[in-house]
Design a protein around this motif. Structure first.
Motif, short mmCIF file in Angstrom:
data_model
loop_
_atom_site.label_atom_id
_atom_site.label_comp_id
_atom_site.label_asym_id
_atom_site.label_seq_id
_atom_site.Cartn_x
_atom_site.Cartn_y
_atom_site.Cartn_z
N VAL A 309 40.38 40.51 28.50
CA VAL A 309 40.21 40.87 27.09
C VAL A 309 40.93 39.85 26.22
CG1 VAL A 309 40.68 42.61 25.31
CG2 VAL A 309 40.02 43.32 27.62
N TYR A 310 42.14 39.50 26.64
CA TYR A 310 42.95 38.56 25.87
C TYR A 310 42.28 37.19 25.77
CZ TYR A 310 46.78 35.36 24.80
OH TYR A 310 47.55 34.37 24.26
N HIS A 311 41.74 36.69 26.88
CA HIS A 311 41.11 35.37 26.85
C HIS A 311 39.83 35.38 26.02
CE1 HIS A 311 44.07 34.20 29.84
NE2 HIS A 311 43.72 32.96 29.60
N VAL A 312 39.09 36.47 26.13
CA VAL A 312 37.88 36.60 25.31
C VAL A 312 38.28 36.66 23.83
CG1 VAL A 312 35.93 38.09 24.74
CG2 VAL A 312 36.52 37.67 27.13
N ASN A 313 39.36 37.37 23.58
CA ASN A 313 39.90 37.46 22.21
C ASN A 313 40.25 36.07 21.67
OD1 ASN A 313 42.53 37.31 20.64
ND2 ASN A 313 41.94 39.44 20.21
N LYS A 314 40.93 35.29 22.49
CA LYS A 314 41.30 33.93 22.06
C LYS A 314 40.05 33.12 21.74
CE LYS A 314 44.29 32.78 25.46
NZ LYS A 314 45.31 32.00 26.21
N ASN A 335 40.37 30.68 39.02
CA ASN A 335 38.94 30.88 39.23
C ASN A 335 38.48 32.29 38.86
OD1 ASN A 335 38.27 28.30 39.88
ND2 ASN A 335 38.61 28.57 42.07
N ARG A 336 39.38 33.27 39.01
CA ARG A 336 38.94 34.62 38.65
C ARG A 336 38.81 34.74 37.13
NH1 ARG A 336 44.29 37.77 40.72
NH2 ARG A 336 44.06 36.13 42.27
N MET A 337 39.70 34.08 36.40
CA MET A 337 39.61 34.14 34.94
C MET A 337 38.40 33.35 34.44
SD MET A 337 40.63 35.36 32.17
CE MET A 337 42.16 36.18 32.66
N LYS A 338 38.19 32.19 35.03
CA LYS A 338 37.01 31.40 34.65
C LYS A 338 35.74 32.19 34.92
CE LYS A 338 38.63 26.69 34.86
NZ LYS A 338 38.25 25.31 35.16
N SER A 339 35.73 32.90 36.05
CA SER A 339 34.55 33.70 36.40
C SER A 339 34.29 34.75 35.33
CB SER A 339 34.77 34.38 37.76
OG SER A 339 34.97 33.42 38.77
N ALA A 340 35.37 35.42 34.90
CA ALA A 340 35.21 36.47 33.88
C ALA A 340 34.68 35.86 32.58
CB ALA A 340 36.54 37.16 33.65
N LEU A 341 35.18 34.68 32.22
CA LEU A 341 34.70 34.03 31.00
C LEU A 341 33.23 33.64 31.12
CD1 LEU A 341 37.82 31.87 30.11
CD2 LEU A 341 36.87 33.71 28.74
N ASP A 349 34.50 25.23 31.94
CA ASP A 349 35.55 24.37 31.39
C ASP A 349 35.98 24.79 29.98
OD1 ASP A 349 33.27 23.59 30.14
OD2 ASP A 349 33.20 21.57 31.00
N THR A 350 35.57 25.99 29.57
CA THR A 350 36.12 26.57 28.35
C THR A 350 37.62 26.78 28.51
OG1 THR A 350 34.12 27.72 27.73
CG2 THR A 350 36.16 28.68 26.96
N LEU A 351 38.00 27.11 29.75
CA LEU A 351 39.41 27.32 30.06
C LEU A 351 39.91 26.20 30.96
CD1 LEU A 351 42.00 29.14 30.18
CD2 LEU A 351 40.99 30.15 32.25
N GLU A 352 41.01 25.62 30.57
CA GLU A 352 41.62 24.57 31.38
C GLU A 352 43.03 25.05 31.70
OE1 GLU A 352 41.09 20.51 29.77
OE2 GLU A 352 43.23 20.31 30.22
N VAL A 353 43.40 24.93 32.95
CA VAL A 353 44.74 25.39 33.34
C VAL A 353 45.58 24.22 33.80
CG1 VAL A 353 46.05 26.88 34.89
CG2 VAL A 353 43.84 27.64 34.01
N GLU A 354 46.72 24.06 33.18
CA GLU A 354 47.68 23.04 33.61
C GLU A 354 48.74 23.73 34.45
OE1 GLU A 354 47.41 19.79 33.10
OE2 GLU A 354 45.52 20.24 32.08
N LEU A 355 48.76 23.39 35.72
CA LEU A 355 49.73 24.03 36.61
C LEU A 355 51.04 23.26 36.61
CD1 LEU A 355 47.58 24.99 39.72
CD2 LEU A 355 48.42 26.47 37.89
N ILE A 356 52.11 24.01 36.44
CA ILE A 356 53.44 23.40 36.48
C ILE A 356 54.05 23.73 37.83
CG2 ILE A 356 55.68 23.26 35.36
CD1 ILE A 356 53.56 22.60 33.39
#
Length: 506
Positions: A309-314, A335-341, A349-356
């Motif tokens: 919900v939060y990512h869709v909101n953003k 990948n689970r969040m990208k799948s939901a989007l 590629d709407t969502l990009e994750v930078e791993l620290i």
RNA sequence: GCGCUUGUAGCUCAGUUGGAUAGAGUGCAACCCUCCGAAGGUUGAGGUCAUGGGUUCGACUCCCAUCAAGCGCGCCA
């Protein structure tokens, strides 16, 4: 006009004279490492062997016969087919005037009309920020600054997980400490927070809200609300003192309000199936390697669905790109969040994750485990109060996020004068000193006397700043900027050693 | 067992998207201030780019396998 860009255009024109087309983006201009290889070099002849069906050296020869020599001193063909450019001094000298004219805007990218939301830190408000958050904060903030300078419209966001079970444990822990301080019998919850900060919060609540909190109708909710608020205030202050500010704080509780989760589940219905009493999202239809439970058998939602919900909101707030800066232990989540989007029709590629990657603190030659629960963990505040904000941030920013990092406290503190950040600061100090002592001497803004090796090297490095910014922004790589700074400082020290600047004789 | 990340000088790490003799800091050794800040500069020693194959004009970089380390693999967040 940028010298590199200029060379690319010249090469493109030379190509068209030879009857071939080439994209500017396919032309690579390198900075020669060795002065005998000129100032700039390109491997364009070698790359296009097939296009011309000739040997690289012959192609190189054809190109230099057809190239515009304006601003170029000399061109040589070397090795297997490199084309080396020797730039006229005045082309490089012109950068001095440009930098002085542009001031702080030198190297700034044009407005791109591209909105990026960068979410970082987002630590649960259940305790102090620790060293892992410190790295995320330093790198996340640096990425924001770089993107912003490169011309992107950047929003910095912090997501507060103030609705999960961890927060309940915090509330119960505060309640226990509150009882303790009232002299009442108390018992810490099993998954409680044992740190000093919880005791401090209990004291604050006792002082500010009085002794009768337990008589309220729902003391746990009160402890939760007050606890979250106080923890968050501390986090905000720590971040502020660390030089990190946010534009937006989003609360999970608010995201969940107005039945947003229920509406989301309704929307995702075609991708949901029932497993016993639980609801499962078919993320494996997209990028995930398995499906994910979104509602447990007991009716509770898992953390995942409000996150969706939060990512869709953003995304609905009009951002072209979402960047999440996350700890590397969350990589399974990408990948689970990208799948939901994607279920919402957004591209992956709407969502990009930078791993620290993880940080290990080394002290006395040994690793210090950072544990939030023990109360003995090294916090962000301890870190920057001991090492210094500038130093701490630089040490984090100068390493690629993708690698594991050993942060040696002994080196950072005891040998602070050998710290890489001082190398850059010292170069800056030397230049300031020159400006101060020479404040009444006129500038030679044309910089026409600059011609020694160290001077030309410095000019060349200054010319490359805009492309360093672009590169760092594109790669989301703050360390490219610290590398640039280091090399710049090196150029300045060489220059300073070799050349006398204040010279009233001439 | 599967997946992600990583493996480069004694140590901490870069390596410009496949290019010329693999670089920097730190540590070690030797030099350089009558002059703008020596927190600096110069020089030297130090490498089987984890290992073994493959792709091509050319590989630290791309592909495959193996080894080692960290992290994930939950109706936790």
């Amino acid at each position: 006009m940028n010298i590199e860009q200029n060379l690319k255009l010249k090469l493109q024109k030379a190509f068209s004279k030879l009857g071939k087309n080439i994209n500017l983006s396919d032309i690579v201009i390198e900075h020669s490492r060795d002065v005998s290889h000129g100032d700039y070099a390109t491997n364009i002849a070698m790359k296009n062997c097939r296009l011309f069906n000739k040997s690289p050296r012959d192609i190189a020869n054809d190109i230099i016969q057809n190239i515009d020599m304006e601003g170029i001193e000399n061109i040589e063909i070397a090795g297997p087919g490199f084309i080396n450019f020797f730039i006229k001094n005045d082309s490089l000298q012109a950068i001095v005037k440009k930098i002085i004219e542009d001031g702080d805007n030198f190297g700034k990218g044009e407005k791109k009309n591209f909105k990026i939301n960068v979410e970082f830190v987002s630590a649960n408000p259940t305790g102090d920020l620790h060293v892992g958050h410190a790295r995320g904060a330093a790198i996340g903030d640096s990425i924001c600054r770089i993107l912003s300078f490169a011309g992107y419209d950047v929003t910095r966001e912090y997501y507060i997980n103030d609705a999960g079970s961890q927060i309940l444990h915090l509330a119960e822990s505060i309640e226990a400490r509150y009882k303790e301080q009232l002299g009442l019998p108390f018992e810490m919850p099993q998954d409680g927070y044992y740190g000093e900060d919880v005791k401090t919060i209990a004291t604050t609540i006792l002082n500010e809200d009085g002794k009768d909190v337990l008589k309220m109708s729902d003391p746990i909710s009160f402890f939760r609300e007050r606890g979250t608020f106080l923890e968050l205030e501390k986090i905000k202050k720590d971040l502020k003192d660390f030089g990190v500010a946010f534009d937006v704080f989003s609360s999970e509780l608010k995201i969940r309000s107005n039945e947003a989760v229920e509406k989301e589940i309704e929307f995702l219905k075609p991708h949901i199936y029932q497993d016993g009493k639980a609801l499962v999202l078919k993320t494996s239809d997209y990028l995930d390697d398995k499906d994910r439970v979104i509602q447990k058998s007991n009716g509770d939602y898992t953390y995942f669905i409000p996150d969706v919900v939060y990512h869709v909101n953003k995304k609905s707030r009009g951002f072209d790109l979402l960047i999440d800066v996350l700890g590397a232990d969350h990589h399974g989540y990408i990948n689970r969040m990208k799948s939901a989007l994607m279920m919402h029709g957004y591209s992956a590629d709407t969502l990009e994750v930078e791993l620290i990657q993880m940080v290990r603190i080394i002290k006395d030659g040994q690793e210090m485990k950072a544990s939030k629960r023990t109360g003995n963990a090294i916090t962000l505040r301890e870190l920057f109060e001991e090492v210094g904000v500038d130093s701490t941030r630089y040490l984090f920013a100068m390493r690629a996020a993708s690698g594991h990092l050993d942060f040696d406290m002994d080196l950072a503190v005891e040998q602070s004068s050998n710290n890489p950040v001082y190398y850059a600061q010292y170069a800056h100090a030397r230049l300031c000193s020159i400006l101060e002592q020479g404040h009444n001497i006129a500038f030679d803004i044309e910089a026409s006397q600059l011609e020694k090796e160290s001077e030309m090297a410095l000019l060349k490095h200054l010319v490359s700043f805009p492309s360093a910014v672009l590169e760092a922004a594109k790669e989301r790589a703050p360390y490219k900027i610290t590398n640039y700074i280091h090399d710049l400082a090196e150029c300045i020290h060489h220059f300073y050693t070799e050349c006398r600047v204040i010279d009233t004789e001439h």
